[in-house]
Design an enzyme around this catalytic site. Structure first.
Site, PDB file in Angstrom:
ATOM      1  N   CYS A  87      20.428 -31.292  12.267  1.00  0.00           N
ATOM      2  CA  CYS A  87      18.703 -32.370  12.809  1.00  0.00           C
ATOM      3  C   CYS A  87      19.008 -32.927  13.669  1.00  0.00           C
ATOM      4  O   CYS A  87      19.146 -34.347  14.406  1.00  0.00           O
ATOM      5  CB  CYS A  87      18.758 -33.101  11.425  1.00  0.00           C
ATOM      6  SG  CYS A  87      16.791 -33.310  10.731  1.00  0.00           S
ATOM      7  N   ASN A  88      17.733 -33.026  14.702  1.00  0.00           N
ATOM      8  CA  ASN A  88      17.074 -33.612  16.606  1.00  0.00           C
ATOM      9  C   ASN A  88      16.332 -34.819  15.094  1.00  0.00           C
ATOM     10  O   ASN A  88      16.885 -35.832  15.124  1.00  0.00           O
ATOM     11  CB  ASN A  88      16.763 -32.554  16.695  1.00  0.00           C
ATOM     12  CG  ASN A  88      17.241 -31.691  17.604  1.00  0.00           C
ATOM     13  OD1 ASN A  88      17.647 -32.270  18.672  1.00  0.00           O
ATOM     14  ND2 ASN A  88      17.817 -30.434  17.373  1.00  0.00           N
ATOM     15  N   CYS A 201      14.702 -28.969  18.026  1.00  0.00           N
ATOM     16  CA  CYS A 201      14.735 -29.255  15.964  1.00  0.00           C
ATOM     17  C   CYS A 201      15.915 -27.574  16.443  1.00  0.00           C
ATOM     18  O   CYS A 201      15.336 -26.625  16.309  1.00  0.00           O
ATOM     19  CB  CYS A 201      13.214 -28.753  15.703  1.00  0.00           C
ATOM     20  SG  CYS A 201      13.261 -28.190  13.668  1.00  0.00           S
TER      21      CYS A 201
END
Length: 276
Positions: A87-88, A201
């Protein structure tokens, strides 16, 4: 850990110790797909904090506290050999704090600005992420280090997270959602020259085909999933893998939306679903 390490080595994790892959929702499935290509034999537990979704609209303090707390409890319970924060948003905000509290290797996710800068021919790069990701100083530093001579145009598109989640549940998504994200980048100064778009993302590669239609021909997309998979393979080199139970998906909230995801989860090799 070296390739010469053996199963009798006390530092060697058990062969059935899983790789724990964590995301706010199902975006990390884009990373899992790449991991399956390089380590098909590796047992995986996928954890989705869907009760906290979306992360991109939360404050940095909320995200850091939530991710650190969740991963602390999960690693104690599940004993993974490695944790991947797929998850960015969580990585750009909470990676440092998570590394302080966990004693297992941690692989984070960062926007693929460096390879995008090498790919672009026009010198204009678009970046799509959550609102929380695109405002991070970490992104500023990546831009300064790898794309200082380029133009990086950013847009926060939380609606794409919802679109990806809905699409994986089998729901139809209005193409206008993707068109709006493309237009938001195109209408910025220099946006007409965008030829490379960073999908910052992990949800967004899941709707890359739809974004491709919205942007039109001549635009290439890049994300960090290949690099993440390679990094995990490197850090687990020489370790033994044995999948003794089916791979598992855990959710912080079990509801009808999770039930709708069952076919998608099974397609990614996640044959059991439970509560995180």
């Amino acid at each position: 850990m070296t390739a010469a390490a053996t199963a009798s080595d006390p530092a060697m994790p058990p062969a059935d110790a899983p790789i724990l892959m964590f995301d706010s929702g199902v975006g990390g499935l884009s990373v899992l797909a790449k991991l399956r290509q390089v380590l098909p034999q590796a047992p995986v537990i996928y954890v989705a904090d869907n009760a906290g979704l979306p992360y991109g609209t939360k404050t940095e303090a909320q995200i850091a506290a939530r991710v650190s707390g969740l991963l602390g409890r999960l690693t104690e319970r599940l004993r993974p050999r490695l944790v991947c924060i797929a998850c960015n948003t969580a990585s750009t905000i909470a990676l440092a704090s998570v590394r302080e509290v966990l004693e297992v290797p941690i692989v984070g996710t960062v926007p693929a600005i460096k390879p995008a800068a090498a790919m672009t021919q026009t010198g204009v790069i678009g970046l799509l992420g959550t609102q929380a990701t695109i405002r991070q100083g970490y992104v500023d530093r990546l831009e300064a280090e790898f794309a200082a001579d380029k133009r990086l145009l950013r847009h926060g598109a939380p609606e794409l997270v919802a679109a990806a989640e809905a699409q994986l549940r089998g729901h139809a998504v209005d193409p206008a959602v993707f068109a709006a994200a493309a237009q938001a980048l195109r209408e910025q100064p220099g946006g007409a020259q965008i030829d490379t778009v960073v999908l910052a993302c992990t949800h967004f590669p899941l709707v890359e085909a739809e974004l491709g239609k919205a942007f039109g021909p001549g635009v290439r997309f890049i994300d960090g999933s290949d690099g993440i998979a390679r990094r995990i393979a490197f850090l687990t080199q020489g370790q033994e893998f044995a999948r003794r139970v089916p791979d598992l998906a855990l959710f912080t909230r079990l509801d009808d939306a999770v039930a709708e995801l069952a076919p998608t989860l099974a397609a990614h090799g996640l044959d059991q679903v439970g509560k995180a």
